[in-house]
Design an enzyme around this catalytic site. Structure first.
Site, PDB file in Angstrom:
ATOM      1  N   ALA A 342       0.850  -1.182   0.000  1.00  0.00           N
ATOM      2  CA  ALA A 342       0.000   0.000   0.000  1.00  0.00           C
ATOM      3  C   ALA A 342       0.886   1.233   0.000  1.00  0.00           C
ATOM      4  CB  ALA A 342      -0.889   0.018   1.235  1.00  0.00           C
ATOM      5  N   ASN A 345       0.092   8.028  -0.213  1.00  0.00           N
ATOM      6  CA  ASN A 345      -0.074   9.336  -0.858  1.00  0.00           C
ATOM      7  C   ASN A 345      -1.057  10.195  -0.057  1.00  0.00           C
ATOM      8  OD1 ASN A 345       1.272   8.223  -3.251  1.00  0.00           O
ATOM      9  ND2 ASN A 345      -0.622   7.073  -3.462  1.00  0.00           N
ATOM     10  N   GLU A 363      -1.183   3.232   6.690  1.00  0.00           N
ATOM     11  CA  GLU A 363      -1.179   4.338   5.717  1.00  0.00           C
ATOM     12  C   GLU A 363      -1.780   5.608   6.311  1.00  0.00           C
ATOM     13  OE1 GLU A 363       0.755   3.686   3.414  1.00  0.00           O
ATOM     14  OE2 GLU A 363       0.721   1.517   3.702  1.00  0.00           O
ATOM     15  N   HIS A 366       0.746   7.464   8.385  1.00  0.00           N
ATOM     16  CA  HIS A 366       1.664   8.256   7.558  1.00  0.00           C
ATOM     17  C   HIS A 366       1.112   9.641   7.238  1.00  0.00           C
ATOM     18  CE1 HIS A 366       4.979   5.686   6.597  1.00  0.00           C
ATOM     19  NE2 HIS A 366       4.263   4.758   6.006  1.00  0.00           N
ATOM     20  N   GLU A 385       8.702   4.936   8.473  1.00  0.00           N
ATOM     21  CA  GLU A 385       8.156   3.579   8.417  1.00  0.00           C
ATOM     22  C   GLU A 385       8.071   2.920   9.798  1.00  0.00           C
ATOM     23  OE1 GLU A 385       6.543   2.790   6.103  1.00  0.00           O
ATOM     24  OE2 GLU A 385       7.301   3.964   4.420  1.00  0.00           O
TER      25      GLU A 385
HETATM   26 ZN   LIG Z   1       4.757   2.870   5.250  1.00  0.00          ZN
END
Ligand SMILES: [Zn+2]
EC number: 3.4.11.-
Length: 950
Positions: A342, A345, A363, A366, A385
């Site tokens: 995945a 964005n 995600e 992030h 990460e």
């Molecule tokens: Zn990641």
């Protein structure tokens, strides 16, 4: 990004060979171009002969790979018309980009990134901002291909402090390369038609394949995207559509004009043209966000779960980070062809799998950690990460507290990272990177799982309150900007000192630099003085190498050391909740004394809940006390995570010859009483490595008998395949036990699997009606195909082709590789490495791994890889770094002298195809070498111990 496959593979164990490489590899600038001819036979005798060969794979000569900082981007306007093959069009895009830049220093050139774009150099312009019709300052252009530069030479110097507009028209092809702006297809299940989708994947450095840009994470700018599409398609980007208007002179075509974005990095820009549909929901709170889940029209009914948990997790993070999600909408889209698991964005998350909670949570994390605050350079990728991996656990725990993911995920990460990081060829969490190919390689276990684990360590020794306050301050101080790990350390130190969570003379930087800038982790040895109630603690780096007499010098010269927050408990007080440091093990001392030890007949355990990523060795008597309590029916008095650590430590320390296998096997005997998932998962992954090393030897019969004796009580309890227990951990344990039971042919597992599979085959609508319980499908399929014939295989192949649920498709694909029909294995390998077959490119190595793990398939897989290396390399194209996954799985299976010799000579001859996988080359050679050493050092003693027990 979420990793699609963890390079983990339990059992990447290591050799003593590559000392030099781990330090030299980052050096980068040494000229080392000529391959030194090495006689393969000699390699066996001397590791040092191997060094030049590996250096050729590792080093390169260019060092001006970074953009100059004399001109900085402020805003991009993008116009992109997408041709998706309709009415005889080709698959391509026509783009125009206007980049508003600020000159920071006077300069007579502007350097951008561009790869595989057909730039119209004659129409390229540079003008003064506000005077775009005025003088064009372009004097000429040239490419520096090796570093992806497109350089615009100017007729006069740009003035510092002035703003300019760079205008570039260009064209590009929508390839099927899964990077940049690419195309992907799916078959509509209702009509059978092939439909096309155009989609972006830019992280880490592929935005330059979609538009000329300054493609570095710290070169943030605002983006205003305009997508030209045919009427039948929709378009999506990071921001909502501001307006849609017909395209002048092109009937049936429209412009979707998107709102301007916030300041962001190029790798987070995304846009998609497709015919997908969506379902939506609004989040609650002061700033409601529209949350949409997109899917192909025939799979839109699989989006309900994502739509239920996504908004909940988003709102939870707003509270956790103490900062609202800054965009007006959040889209998530499931794509048929996608290289990563995945991608985060900003405002438009793309993913390939079923939208499982952990992927969504990762995600969404992030959106703050990575998107709002970005690492300054890829060196600190682990911050992005590791943090997303860590916070995802909190997010999933919020929506599913009953899953107990904090224990399960932390422990699984612990086991995987400890294996990977005990190799000499591992790398520090914070790693110097230079080239795009370097960047791709650090999306690995160390960045994700070790990164996550050391954040958990800080949380456990600082306490949640301090940790969270530090993180929140870090975010607030760096909004829409970039930061380094030192910025996080500073915030955490401030909060820790305010709260008194850290001695005033210690800073987070001093402690954590020992964990992020050094490769590896320590083994702590605690030797008790039973008479005086004290213990002496020493540390050294743990290397999963089998020690021999000649190695002593090499390992004692390793001067790595860590500042360790050391907690402990004992049989007298039994407190597994206080994870704060009782002792700080310093770097400058050879020994640390710990008092408060219990009486001589009571056990001690260091490192409560495996807070720090390290191993613990004890004196023989303390091991004995621990073994007694575990075997004496009181194993539950020791916290389950510490039972995991004890098993993992005892097995690894026996492996390295730091203790005798007898101690390890005596401890494992307690498993006949163990009913929890995590200790079993730990024990079985360790035993699986030994299984692999013994399965082609005479001792395999005794090993199987030993395994059966451990497993019998649980197989009797859980061996009914259809009887799936309740609860996340129990389900995982059931699946694990069933897989070992059918491997060892215990109970009637194989018969049950066959019967269930045949029940499925007889179903009138097998694609919608599968009687096999979800959690055991991979075992049942594999077992049915392994012990069945062509009929079972063909049935599974049909189901694979028709499956539209991604997870099911992958389970079936792996199972196809379980067959023992060699001609089918050849056929699969061939299909998996050709374009436009039923097996997607990004899945081919999964199938390869399944075949290589099959006893019959190993030889076939290995020969296929060796004979077709060039074809496989070219087939993966820009993603040739995927070859690393082939190497890892092959490396795990080999141990004999002949295999090692053959493997090294193969690598020597094929260096040119393995350039993008240098880390994995090093790791897999290390892995084979150490397996080879294990056989020489342990085989006799280990098989003797087995024979005594069975
Ligand atoms: Zn990641």
């Amino acid at each position: 990004m979420t990793l699609k496959y963890s390079s983990s593979t339990v059992g990447v164990w290591l050799a003593n060979a590559l000392v030099v490489l781990s330090s030299t590899a980052e050096g980068g600038e040494i000229e080392f171009r000529n391959s030194v001819g090495i006689d393969t036979v000699e390699i066996m005798g001397s590791f040092w002969a191997l060094v030049p060969l590996l250096l050729v794979l590792t080093l390169s000569t260019v060092n001006c790979y970074r953009l100059p900082k004399n001109v900085l981007p402020e805003k991009y306007t993008l116009e992109i018309i997408t041709n998706l093959g309709d009415h005889g069009q080709n698959f391509s895009f026509d783009g125009k980009v206007w980049i508003h830049v600020l000159a920071v220093e006077p300069t007579d050139s502007i350097t951008l990134h561009s790869v595989d774009l057909d730039i119209d150099r004659a129409l390229t312009k540079v003008t003064v901002e506000g005077d775009e019709a005025g003088k064009n300052l372009v004097n000429g252009t040239h490419y520096v291909k090796k570093v992806n530069f497109f350089v615009i030479e100017l007729s006069e110097k740009l003035l510092a402090g002035n703003r300019y507009v760079v205008y570039i028209p260009y064209r590009g092809n929508l390839t099927q390369g899964l990077a940049g702006y690419y195309r992907s297809s799916y078959q509509d299940r209702r009509t059978g038609e092939t439909k096309w989708v155009a989609v972006t994947q830019f992280e880490p450095s592929d935005a330059r394949r979609a538009f000329p840009c300054m493609d570095e994470p710290a070169m943030k700018a605002k983006f205003q995207v305009n997508l030209g599409r045919m009427e039948k398609y929709k378009s999506i980007s990071n921001m909502p559509i501001a307006k849609t208007e017909p395209m002048k002179d092109s009937p049936g075509w429209f412009w979707d004009r998107f709102e301007e974005s916030k300041n962001m990095s190029t790798y987070l820009v995304a846009y998609i043209v497709c015919d997908f549909e969506y379902k939506s929901a609004m989040t609650e709170g002061k700033h409601p966000v529209e949350y949409r889940i997109w899917a192909r029209p025939d799979a839109i009914n699989q989006t309900d779960y994502a739509l239920e948990v996504g908004p909940k997790i988003l709102q939870y993070y707003e509270k956790y980070f103490d900062y609202d999600y800054p965009l007006p909408k959040m889209d998530m889209i499931a794509l048929p062809d996608f290289n990563s698991g995945a991608m985060e964005n900003w405002g438009l998350v793309t993913y390939s799998k079923q939208s499982v909670a952990s992927v969504i949570a990762h995600e969404l994390a992030h959106q703050w950690f990575g998107n709002l605050v970005t690492m300054s350079w890829w060196t600190d990728l682990w911050l992005n990460e590791g943090f997303a991996t860590y916070v995802a656990i909190l997010g999933v725990n919020h929506v599913h507290p009953e899953w107990k993911v904090f224990d399960i995920d932390s422990t699984e990460n612990f086991l995987i990272l400890m294996n990977a990081d005990s190799l000499k060829s591992s790398h520090p969490v914070s790693v110097p990177v230079r080239y795009p190919s370097d960047i791709n390689q650090i999306f690995d276990t160390i960045s994700y799982k070790k990164g996550m684990y050391i954040l958990r360590m800080m949380y456990l020794f600082l306490g949640e309150d301090v940790f969270r306050k530090g993180v929140n301050q870090y975010i607030k101080d760096n909004l829409y900007g970039n930061a380094k790990q030192d910025d996080l350390w500073e915030m955490l130190t401030t909060q820790a000192h305010i709260a008194g969570a850290l001695p005033k003379d210690l800073t987070i930087k001093v402690i954590m630099d020992t964990w992020t800038l050094q490769t590896g982790f320590p083994v702590i040895t605690a030797v008790r003085d039973y008479e005086h109630g004290t213990a002496t603690v020493t540390q050294k780096r743990f290397l999963a190498d089998v020690k021999t007499d000649d190695d002593d010098e090499v390992s004692s010269s390793d001067e790595s050391c860590w500042i360790v927050p050391l907690s402990h408990t004992n049989e007298k007080e039994v407190d597994f909740n206080n994870t704060k440091a009782k002792t700080w093990v310093a770097c400058n001392k050879t020994e640390t004394q710990v008092s408060e030890m219990p009486s001589a007949d009571q056990w001690v355990i260091f490192n409560i809940k495996a807070t720090a990523a390290l191993r613990v060795n004890y004196d023989e008597k303390n091991w004995d006390l621990l073994t007694k309590v575990l075997n004496g029916g009181k194993h539950e008095s020791i916290d389950v995570i510490n039972r995991v650590a004890l098993i993992d430590d005892v097995m690894h320390l026996a492996w390295t010859k730091d203790l005798d296998y007898k101690i390890a096997l005596d401890m494992l005997d307690y498993l006949t009483q163990e009913t929890e998932y995590l200790p079993w998962r730990t024990a079985l992954s360790n035993l699986n490595v030994i299984n692999r090393l013994l399965r082609r030897t005479l001792a395999y019969g005794d090993f199987r008998t030993f395994m059966k004796s451990l497993l019998t009580p649980l197989v009797e309890k859980m061996g009914d395949i259809k009887k799936v227990p309740n609860g996340n951990q129990a389900i995982k344990l059931h699946s694990l036990i069933v897989s070992w039971a059918s491997r060892l042919d215990m109970g009637n597992c194989r018969t049950q699997a066959r019967e269930l599979f045949h029940e499925w085959m007889e179903s009138s609508d097998p694609d919608n009606n599968n009687p096999i319980p979800q959690d055991v499908r991979s075992n049942v399929y594999c077992s049915a195909l392994k012990y069945g014939g062509e009929e079972e295989w063909s049935f599974a192949w049909k189901r694979y082709k028709k499956a539209n649920v991604a997870a099911e498709k992958m389970t079936l694909l792996s199972a196809l590789g379980c067959t023992r029909e060699t001609w089918l294995l050849y056929r699969l390998l061939d299909l998996a490495h050709k374009d436009d077959t039923d097996i997607r490119k990004q899945d081919s190595h999964t199938l390869f791994a399944s075949i290589a793990r099959n006893e019959v398939g190993l030889e076939i897989a290995r020969n296929f890889f060796i004979s077709n290396i060039k074809q496989i390399h070219d087939f993966h194209g820009v993603k040739a770094s995927r070859l690393s996954r082939y190497l890892t799985v092959l490396g795990d299976q080999m141990f004999s002298d002949n295999e090692l010799q053959e493997y090294m000579s193969f690598i020597e001859k094929n260096g040119e195809y393995l350039k993008q996988s240098q880390r994995s080359v090093n790791q897999s050679i290390e892995s084979v070498m150490v397996s080879n050493k294990w056989h020489k050092a342990h085989y006799k003693n280990f098989t003797k111990l087995l024979a005594e027990r069975v």
